[in-house]
Design an enzyme around this catalytic site. Structure first.
Site, PDB file in Angstrom:
ATOM      1  N   ALA A  58     121.491  90.215  15.799  1.00  0.00           N
ATOM      2  CA  ALA A  58     122.598  90.804  15.026  1.00  0.00           C
ATOM      3  C   ALA A  58     123.901  90.556  15.759  1.00  0.00           C
ATOM      4  O   ALA A  58     123.952  90.627  16.987  1.00  0.00           O
ATOM      5  CB  ALA A  58     122.372  92.301  14.854  1.00  0.00           C
ATOM      6  N   LEU A  62     132.001  94.027  18.054  1.00  0.00           N
ATOM      7  CA  LEU A  62     132.455  93.841  19.430  1.00  0.00           C
ATOM      8  C   LEU A  62     131.448  93.095  20.291  1.00  0.00           C
ATOM      9  O   LEU A  62     131.736  92.751  21.429  1.00  0.00           O
ATOM     10  CB  LEU A  62     132.738  95.208  20.067  1.00  0.00           C
ATOM     11  CG  LEU A  62     133.712  96.110  19.298  1.00  0.00           C
ATOM     12  CD1 LEU A  62     133.832  97.462  19.970  1.00  0.00           C
ATOM     13  CD2 LEU A  62     135.084  95.449  19.203  1.00  0.00           C
ATOM     14  N   GLY A  63     130.266  92.878  19.762  1.00  0.00           N
ATOM     15  CA  GLY A  63     129.272  92.207  20.592  1.00  0.00           C
ATOM     16  C   GLY A  63     128.161  91.623  19.759  1.00  0.00           C
ATOM     17  O   GLY A  63     128.271  91.550  18.536  1.00  0.00           O
ATOM     18  N   VAL A  65     123.612  91.300  19.595  1.00  0.00           N
ATOM     19  CA  VAL A  65     122.420  91.969  20.101  1.00  0.00           C
ATOM     20  C   VAL A  65     121.241  90.998  20.169  1.00  0.00           C
ATOM     21  O   VAL A  65     120.984  90.267  19.216  1.00  0.00           O
ATOM     22  CB  VAL A  65     122.066  93.169  19.188  1.00  0.00           C
ATOM     23  CG1 VAL A  65     120.788  93.855  19.650  1.00  0.00           C
ATOM     24  CG2 VAL A  65     123.220  94.163  19.158  1.00  0.00           C
ATOM     25  N   ASP A 214     130.158 107.165  13.159  1.00  0.00           N
ATOM     26  CA  ASP A 214     130.077 105.885  12.462  1.00  0.00           C
ATOM     27  C   ASP A 214     128.674 105.690  11.849  1.00  0.00           C
ATOM     28  O   ASP A 214     127.998 104.715  12.141  1.00  0.00           O
ATOM     29  CB  ASP A 214     130.365 104.777  13.492  1.00  0.00           C
ATOM     30  CG  ASP A 214     130.667 103.440  12.828  1.00  0.00           C
ATOM     31  OD1 ASP A 214     130.946 103.426  11.619  1.00  0.00           O
ATOM     32  OD2 ASP A 214     130.607 102.412  13.526  1.00  0.00           O
TER      33      ASP A 214
HETATM   34  N1  LIG Z   1     117.989  99.583  19.888  1.00  0.00           N
HETATM   35  C1  LIG Z   1     118.004  98.706  18.874  1.00  0.00           C
HETATM   36  N2  LIG Z   1     116.849  98.351  18.300  1.00  0.00           N
HETATM   37  C2  LIG Z   1     116.842  97.457  17.277  1.00  0.00           C
HETATM   38  N3  LIG Z   1     117.944  96.898  16.763  1.00  0.00           N
HETATM   39  C3  LIG Z   1     119.140  97.224  17.286  1.00  0.00           C
HETATM   40  C4  LIG Z   1     119.226  98.152  18.365  1.00  0.00           C
HETATM   41  N4  LIG Z   1     120.523  98.295  18.676  1.00  0.00           N
HETATM   42  C5  LIG Z   1     121.211  97.511  17.839  1.00  0.00           C
HETATM   43  N5  LIG Z   1     120.399  96.870  16.993  1.00  0.00           N
HETATM   44  C6  LIG Z   1     120.787  95.928  15.916  1.00  0.00           C
HETATM   45  O1  LIG Z   1     122.054  95.405  16.225  1.00  0.00           O
HETATM   46  C7  LIG Z   1     123.018  95.754  15.221  1.00  0.00           C
HETATM   47  C8  LIG Z   1     124.366  95.980  15.865  1.00  0.00           C
HETATM   48  O2  LIG Z   1     124.284  96.983  16.858  1.00  0.00           O
HETATM   49  P1  LIG Z   1     125.413  98.079  17.034  1.00  0.00           P
HETATM   50  O3  LIG Z   1     125.651  98.713  15.720  1.00  0.00           O
HETATM   51  O4  LIG Z   1     125.042  98.940  18.168  1.00  0.00           O
HETATM   52  O5  LIG Z   1     126.638  97.145  17.431  1.00  0.00           O
HETATM   53  P2  LIG Z   1     128.193  97.386  17.231  1.00  0.00           P
HETATM   54  O6  LIG Z   1     128.907  96.295  17.908  1.00  0.00           O
HETATM   55  O7  LIG Z   1     128.512  98.742  17.679  1.00  0.00           O
HETATM   56  O8  LIG Z   1     128.304  97.228  15.674  1.00  0.00           O
HETATM   57  P3  LIG Z   1     129.193  98.009  14.607  1.00  0.00           P
HETATM   58  O9  LIG Z   1     130.237  98.755  15.337  1.00  0.00           O
HETATM   59  O10 LIG Z   1     129.693  96.942  13.710  1.00  0.00           O
HETATM   60  O11 LIG Z   1     128.192  98.915  13.905  1.00  0.00           O
HETATM   61  C9  LIG Z   1     122.417  96.974  14.552  1.00  0.00           C
HETATM   62  O12 LIG Z   1     122.876  97.112  13.236  1.00  0.00           O
HETATM   63  C10 LIG Z   1     120.922  96.648  14.602  1.00  0.00           C
HETATM   64  O13 LIG Z   1     120.581  95.756  13.576  1.00  0.00           O
END
Ligand SMILES: Nc1ncnc2c1ncn2[C@@H]1O[C@H](COP(=O)(O)OP(=O)(O)OP(=O)(O)O)[C@@H](O)[C@H]1O
Length: 550
Positions: A58, A62-63, A65, A214
């Site tokens: 994903a 900001l990053g 995964v 969020d």
């Molecule tokens: N612990 C986890 N287990 C499985 N999938 C994960 C996990 N953490 C993150 N993901 C996947 O990665 C995606 C992005 O993670 P996250 O929402 O933490 O990132 P972000 O940069 O904060 O994104 P945003 O602010 O756009 O929601 C999640 O929607 C999910 O699909």
């Protein structure tokens, strides 16, 4: 190296969505992400993970995964790596936006808010989100507070593999909450998960005040076991303590259409400064609720409510705090998900048991006083007591899974029997006498009515009114009061952990009152106070079935 080792991992964890489920944002090169991990954690990648996905599963704002497996334990983890150079890019953006803000502050008169201050506050939040150690700490705090319930899951953080730009956490297997079909294929119901989300949100917003700001569907997963998993703890917010109680009071006032109390709540909610007169708001609230929402409160749609209330509030000098907007957003997201699954779903109806439970059981003085006001306000001004409000609260409160009948009304009873409860005591004792009378005489009326007609004349020697010195209308209202009180009693008794002896001290006081003695005098031939007491005690001890059947 990673490509070779990735294959067993995919097979092992069924990582079918590796390439299909990517978010729309462009990713940054994997080599860059892996070297960032090595730099941040200070060790070669293959000493940390036995395998890591070759590309991100994903990409987020900001990053991005990756899915990986920890070398030391074999645990499957999600590794969030920050986009390189994002700090500088955001810094430049804010520098430019701030410049515009300065111009707006200086030259645009119609905007009275300090735009630069708003931008700075926003920037502060975004920078906080950039710190993954902070995000990990947020997740840990959230887990401690809310994952005590079996149906909520929050991933563990692996601190040895976490830094400002790399976050390593437990991998959560699950389906996003807006993928209804996929959820149902697993034999789960979206509405059950939404309900878990609502209950958890209520605890976040109104119990500890620390909440996920969020909660969009991408951050909420349904696990195969039916748990609701929360992800992404970058943006958290807090509800101030006073506001938490005020919100509970406000919803209960709304359900009971107590518009004066609703208007006064805006002080405690910090929407209005104490020098603003709330009296003109009362008719505006009444117009809105009585007119537009003629339906019962359980029919109310949360969004309709928020929009309608907003329209009323905009006419007055209201200042809506930022946390409030976040709360609304959080509940609106859940309502949106629920409506998608069931267009008839009502968030307010699903939430009200929680509010009722808090009001009935919470010892906080603000809530205790709100409950007293709700139950006794009319008794003071109009001279009658709203038993239906208590009944409604109990019916609703009992639906909350954490409701404990043992705790219900405790805060009020404590006050009632304490040194500061004189005023309330007088009121309650008066009402308790009325209730005692209704129960005792009502039971006699019922017995009398069950005696066959010819026998009555024989037994009661032809007395036209039967054995009672009261009119038929009086008898009727007495029977109604009795039925309602017995219903309430049944509600309390049918809860597992309710202890009837809780009411003994009050009963004792009631029976000592001079008015209580006169109950006997209302029956032809008279019944003694002792008989009255015995009857009352018997009713209070009556088995649940008798009480609910009555
Ligand atoms: N612990 C986890 N287990 C499985 N999938 C994960 C996990 N953490 C993150 N993901 C996947 O990665 C995606 C992005 O993670 P996250 O929402 O933490 O990132 P972000 O940069 O904060 O994104 P945003 O602010 O756009 O929601 C999640 O929607 C999910 O699909």
């Amino acid at each position: 190296m990673f490509l070779i080792e990735l294959q067993p991992l995919i097979a092992q964890t069924n990582l079918t969505f590796l390439t299909t489920e990517q978010d729309a944002l462009p990713t940054f090169p994997d080599a860059q992400a892996f070297s960032c991990i090595e730099k941040e954690l200070g060790r070669p990648l293959d000493t940390i993970y036995s395998a890591i996905s070759a590309s991100p599963i994903a990409a987020a704002s900001l990053g991005q995964v990756y899915k990986a497996q920890l070398k030391y334990s074999g645990q499957v983890v999600a590794v969030k790596v920050q986009r390189p150079g994002i700090e500088e890019a955001i810094g430049l953006d804010f520098y430019l936006i701030r410049g515009v803000g300065i111009l707006i502050n200086r030259y645009v008169d119609i905007i009275s808010s300090d735009v630069v201050a708003l931008i700075d506050e926003f920037a502060r939040r975004v920078y906080q989100e950039l710190n993954y150690v902070q995000e990990g700490q947020n997740a840990r705090r959230f887990k401690k507070l809310y994952a005590d319930k079996q149906d909520v899951l929050v991933p563990d953080i692996f601190w040895d593999y976490t830094s400002g730009k790399v976050l390593t956490m437990e991998w959560v297997e699950g389906v996003k909450l807006n993928e209804q079909e996929a959820i149902e294929r697993q034999g789960l119901k979206v509405l059950d998960l939404v309900n878990t989300g609502i209950q958890c949100s209520l605890r976040q917003l109104l119990e500890y005040g620390y909440f996920h700001a969020d909660p969009h569907p991408g951050n909420l997963l349904a696990t195969p076991e039916g748990k609701l998993a929360f992800l992404d703890f970058g943006m958290m917010s807090e509800t101030p303590e006073e506001a938490r109680f005020a919100i509970i009071g406000h919803v209960v006032h709304m359900v009971n259409r107590d518009y004066e109390a609703m208007a006064r709540d805006y002080y405690a909610l910090d929407f209005l400064s104490p020098d603003v007169d709330v009296s003109p708001i009362v008719p505006a609230l009444r117009d809105f609720f009585d007119d537009a929402l003629n339906s019962t409160v359980s029919e109310l749609n949360f969004k309709t409510l928020v929009d309608g209330l907003g329209a009323v509030l905009y006419q007055y000098p209201f200042n809506v705090p930022a946390y409030y907007a976040l709360i609304l957003r959080s509940l609106t997201v859940l309502e949106g998900l629920a409506l998608y699954a069931d267009p008839k779903f009502k968030v307010l109806a699903a939430s009200y048991p929680y509010f009722a439970k808090r009001l009935l059981t919470d010892p906080n003085p603000y809530l205790r006083d709100a409950l007293i006001e709700l139950l006794f306000k009319d008794a003071l001004t109009l001279g009658y007591y709203r038993w239906n409000r208590l009944e409604n609260l109990l019916v609703q409160g009992k639906k909350d899974r954490d409701f404990s009948a043992k705790d219900a009304l405790q805060p009020v009873l404590k006050l009632l029997l304490g040194p500061d409860g004189k005023e309330l005591r007088d009121l309650v004792i008066k009402e308790a006498i009325r209730v005692s009378e209704a129960i005792i005489l009502g039971s006699l009326i019922e017995s009398f009515n069950s005696v066959p007609g010819p026998m009555r004349t024989f037994v009661f020697n032809g007395n036209a009114n039967g054995p009672f010195t009261m009119s038929a209308a009086e008898q009727q209202s007495l029977m109604e009061l009795r039925a309602q009180v017995i219903k309430i009693w049944g509600l309390l008794r049918s809860s597992e952990n309710f202890d009837p002896s809780l009411l003994q001290p009050i009963l004792q006081q009631v029976l000592q009152e001079p008015e209580a003695r006169s109950i006997g005098g209302r029956v032809v031939g008279g019944i003694s106070q002792r008989l009255a007491a015995r009857l009352l005690q018997q009713v209070l001890r009556a088995p649940e079935t008798t009480a609910s059947a009555a």
